[in-house]
Structures are given as C-alpha cells and as structure tokens.
Design an enzyme around this catalytic site. Structure first.
Site, PDB file in Angstrom:
ATOM      1  N   HIS A  37       0.823  -1.214   0.000  1.00 51.95           N
ATOM      2  CA  HIS A  37       0.000   0.000   0.000  1.00 51.95           C
ATOM      3  C   HIS A  37       0.856   1.262   0.000  1.00 51.95           C
ATOM      4  O   HIS A  37       0.410   2.325   0.428  1.00 51.95           O
ATOM      5  CB  HIS A  37      -0.965  -0.002   1.185  1.00 51.95           C
ATOM      6  CG  HIS A  37      -2.089  -0.982   1.029  1.00 51.95           C
ATOM      7  ND1 HIS A  37      -3.323  -0.644   0.511  1.00 51.95           N
ATOM      8  CD2 HIS A  37      -2.169  -2.306   1.325  1.00 51.95           C
ATOM      9  CE1 HIS A  37      -4.107  -1.721   0.495  1.00 51.95           C
ATOM     10  NE2 HIS A  37      -3.420  -2.740   0.986  1.00 51.95           N
ATOM     11  N   THR A  38       2.068   1.148  -0.499  1.00 50.19           N
ATOM     12  CA  THR A  38       2.929   2.326  -0.671  1.00 50.19           C
ATOM     13  C   THR A  38       2.890   2.853  -2.095  1.00 50.19           C
ATOM     14  O   THR A  38       3.217   4.015  -2.329  1.00 50.19           O
ATOM     15  CB  THR A  38       4.385   1.980  -0.307  1.00 50.19           C
ATOM     16  OG1 THR A  38       4.774   0.791  -1.010  1.00 50.19           O
ATOM     17  CG2 THR A  38       4.543   1.750   1.188  1.00 50.19           C
ATOM     18  N   ASP A  39       2.490   2.020  -3.047  1.00 48.03           N
ATOM     19  CA  ASP A  39       2.604   2.441  -4.458  1.00 48.03           C
ATOM     20  C   ASP A  39       1.708   3.622  -4.787  1.00 48.03           C
ATOM     21  O   ASP A  39       2.133   4.566  -5.447  1.00 48.03           O
ATOM     22  CB  ASP A  39       2.388   1.273  -5.421  1.00 48.03           C
ATOM     23  CG  ASP A  39       1.061   0.564  -5.290  1.00 48.03           C
ATOM     24  OD1 ASP A  39       0.363   0.762  -4.255  1.00 48.03           O
ATOM     25  OD2 ASP A  39       0.708  -0.207  -6.202  1.00 48.03           O
ATOM     26  N   GLY A 126      -7.579 -14.248  -6.926  1.00 53.51           N
ATOM     27  CA  GLY A 126      -7.995 -13.899  -5.580  1.00 53.51           C
ATOM     28  C   GLY A 126      -6.974 -14.204  -4.515  1.00 53.51           C
ATOM     29  O   GLY A 126      -7.308 -14.297  -3.330  1.00 53.51           O
ATOM     30  N   ALA A 127      -5.711 -14.341  -4.899  1.00 53.48           N
ATOM     31  CA  ALA A 127      -4.669 -14.715  -3.945  1.00 53.48           C
ATOM     32  C   ALA A 127      -3.723 -13.571  -3.618  1.00 53.48           C
ATOM     33  O   ALA A 127      -2.823 -13.725  -2.811  1.00 53.48           O
ATOM     34  CB  ALA A 127      -3.872 -15.899  -4.496  1.00 53.48           C
ATOM     35  N   GLY A 128      -3.907 -12.424  -4.252  1.00 54.41           N
ATOM     36  CA  GLY A 128      -2.978 -11.334  -4.049  1.00 54.41           C
ATOM     37  C   GLY A 128      -1.718 -11.465  -4.863  1.00 54.41           C
ATOM     38  O   GLY A 128      -0.692 -10.875  -4.530  1.00 54.41           O
ATOM     39  N   ASP A 176       1.674  -3.442  -9.604  1.00 52.99           N
ATOM     40  CA  ASP A 176       1.344  -4.745 -10.173  1.00 52.99           C
ATOM     41  C   ASP A 176       1.583  -4.779 -11.673  1.00 52.99           C
ATOM     42  O   ASP A 176       2.179  -5.719 -12.212  1.00 52.99           O
ATOM     43  CB  ASP A 176      -0.117  -5.101  -9.876  1.00 52.99           C
ATOM     44  CG  ASP A 176      -0.376  -5.263  -8.389  1.00 52.99           C
ATOM     45  OD1 ASP A 176       0.599  -5.256  -7.609  1.00 52.99           O
ATOM     46  OD2 ASP A 176      -1.552  -5.389  -8.012  1.00 52.99           O
TER      47      ASP A 176
END
Length: 385
Positions: A37-39, A126-128, A176
C-alpha cells in the site's frame, strides 16, 4: 498448477477457433516481497515477477470485432466492436478487464484490429498475486502485436493501471502492472512509484521464494483498498502535501495528537513501510537475511496494527513461519489484504522445514487449507508465435 507453454496455448486456441493464432502473449503474476500500500502513495515497493502467467492467444479477424473466450471461467465467451463505447458487464466481471484495456488503448490512439482471443493462465485468482495485472499486460502485448503497433513496457503498465482505475473501479497503484511488464529473471525490482524508476535487486542463488495461500479467499478487497487510499490522501492533505511520500516521518510523529487517530495509523504504516522497503532491498542485495527477516516481520506487524488489513489465519501463518525460520527466514502477508497469501524468503535448505511446518500444523490450528507455491523470480511480459 497446470503447466502452460506456447504450444499448449496454441493447441487450445486451435481447438476453439479452428485456426492457429497469429500471436501468443504471456505476462507473469507477481509477489510483493515488501512495500504494501505504498505504491499509490508515490512510495517504494520491492516485488518480483513469478513463474505463473496469464496467456493470451490472438488470431486476426477481417472485421473490427473481438471474440473472446475465457478458458478458466468455463469457456465463457463475449464479443464486442472495438470502436463501440465500452460498457461494464456485471454478469462476466473478467471481461471488464478486457474492455478497460481496449478503452485505454483506443484513448492512446492505438488502431488495433479485430481478433479471436483465447485467455488462460495459472496465476491463482484472488490470492494477491496480481492475476488481473497479468491479464492486462498479456492483453496489451497480444492486441498491439496483432495490429503491428509497438508499446513500451512502462506505457503498457500505465494503461493497465488506468483500465483498473477508470473502468474496473479499483484505485490500485502502478506496482502490479509495472512488475508484470518489466520483471527480470532471478531478481526483485525496487520500484520508485513516483517516477517509475526501477533497480534490479538480485536474489541470492541459494535463496528461494515460498508463497503460501492461506486458504482465506480475499474479501472486501476493492472497497477497503479504495478506503485505505482515501484515508492516505486525507492524511497527506493535512500536511498540505500531494502524497504521503512528501511527509517526513518526524512531522507525522509530531502531529500525532492533532491528527485523527485512524489517519495517523494509516500514514505511519506508509512512511515506515517506505523505509523498510529500502532497507530490505539493500539486505536482499547483500544476502543479509537477519535484516531482511526483521523488516519483513515489522512490515507484517504494521499491516496488522496500523493498516488493519490482515486476518487471524494470516497472522497465525506468519507467526508459524517466523517461528520455524528462527530468524533465518523472512515472512509477511503479501497483497492487498483481507486474506490471500503470505510470502516467505529463505535459504533453499530451510524451505522443506517451512513447508512441513505449514503442512503439519496450519490447517489444524486455523481450519483453513493452505496451498504451497514455490516461486521463481521471472521475466516480464512477452509476445511471439
């Protein structure tokens, strides 16, 4: 995981469309070693592309239509005109990624051409592990190759991100798509999400990546992801900054009493996670497992306590791996949160111990069935025939 090769994908395409494809493209999923959650806060991330891919085979048509088969969704089929206004499809959500990509390519004046499209892959959904970004990058490579138009990897990543932000409705950052487009074999990639600068960080030859799916299917991801982004942006506004990247940690700590407590916690995670990511990149490059293990453990604690995106089964799994690793392995949740996977980095000699610990104890303690995935850092998206 099912084994896929260009030849296998060509055969699957031929069975559906009674012709050989003109192009076969592939793009990898990814595992994020640290930097969560830094991107979207213009920060730093350290992902690796992995040897699990989405494959897109394409054959040219004489009209301006795309006819698409999603093999892994029971061969569901959609078709639409390339020049039509894209509309979201609630019945087949996977097709929204295709429509979003087409919309972005057209906005950037790619002419494209009609085609029969076959999609399959072995990136766990759904696995990240970024199955969606993998699909976007493979689609962009296949569609532009089919029309004979060139696209740079970073430009492809930005279009994939825009497709998710503006059409699918998930306000993801750039990580991603960028790692799927630009990944390098045997290396993680330190990415500065502000200027998209990248630095390959070699993974020691005797270290391996172990991904463990917790058996908890990720829930609430898009709504909570978007909420976390809003909270981070609100914290940045408090300091009159465009993003948290521009807020020094000491300024945040000095404002703790004045800032709304939840916003303070969200911002503290991001700022400390940026520092941990830079430390982890140096530790990985130097083969310093002690430091890497420490910052990965701190990262998980921050995601659990300050960002509130872990779940009990994930916490149990991380604790189990850390105990088994005895300081010689790093482990943390990876991905957007609320289920999904844990990533561990360890010397090859320790991997069997970690796997046996999970197999012998995790399901008994949590009631969740794990899936063990040995992953290798791999190259980014490519297309050919």
């Amino acid at each position: 995981m099912n084994v896929l090769t260009p030849a296998v994908v060509e055969e699957l395409f031929q069975a559906r469309f009674a012709a050989m494809p003109d192009v076969v493209a592939s793009a990898p999923g990814r595992v994020n070693l640290i930097g969560e959650h830094t991107d979207y806060n213009d920060g730093f991330v350290l992902p690796a592309a992995i040897n699990y891919h989405t494959w897109v085979a394409a054959g040219a048509r004489d009209d301006r239509e795309l006819h698409i088969i999603a093999h892994d969704f029971t061969d569901q089929t959609v078709s639409f005109h390339l020049d039509a206004e894209m509309q979201r499809d609630a019945a087949m959500p996977w097709s929204n990624y295709v429509r979003g990509v087409v919309q972005q390519l057209r906005k950037k004046d790619f002419q494209l051409r009609g085609g029969n499209i076959f999609i399959t892959g072995n990136v766990p959904a759904g696995a990240g592990l970024s199955s969606s970004a993998s699909l976007e990058m493979a689609l962009i490579r296949a569609l532009t190759e089919l029309s004979g138009e060139a696209v740079e990897p970073k430009a492809a990543a930005l279009m994939g991100q825009a497709a998710e932000n503006q059409f699918v409705g998930c306000n993801c950052g750039i990580m991603d798509q960028l790692i799927s487009a630009c990944g390098q074999a045997d290396s993680a990639l330190l990415i500065d999400c502000r200027d998209l600068g990248t630095r390959a960080v070699s993974i020691p030859q005797d270290w391996e990546i172990l991904i463990v799916h917790s058996g908890v299917k990720r829930g609430l991801v898009e709504s909570e992801y978007n909420l976390r982004r809003e909270q981070c942006e609100a914290a940045a506004r408090y300091f009159n900054q465009r993003s948290l990247r521009d807020v020094p940690l000491e300024h945040l700590l000095a404002a703790e009493a004045a800032l709304e407590p939840l916003l303070f916690k969200r911002a503290r995670h991001v700022l400390t996670e940026n520092a941990r990511t830079l430390t982890a990149a140096d530790a990985l490059m130097n083969g310093d497992m002690k430091t890497l293990s420490r910052v990965m453990a701190e990262s998980h604690a921050s995601m659990r306590d300050d960002f509130n995106i872990t779940v009990p089964a994930i916490d149990t799994l991380v604790d189990m791996l850390n105990t088994a690793g005895q300081g010689l392995a790093g482990a943390r949740m990876t991905g957007g949160g609320f289920g999904g996977c844990v990533v561990a980095v360890a010397p090859q000699s320790l991997i069997p111990t970690l796997m046996a610990t999970v197999e012998n104890h995790y399901q008994q303690e949590t009631g969740c069935e794990p899936t063990l995935i040995l992953a290798k850092a791999s190259s980014g998206a490519f297309a050919g025939i």
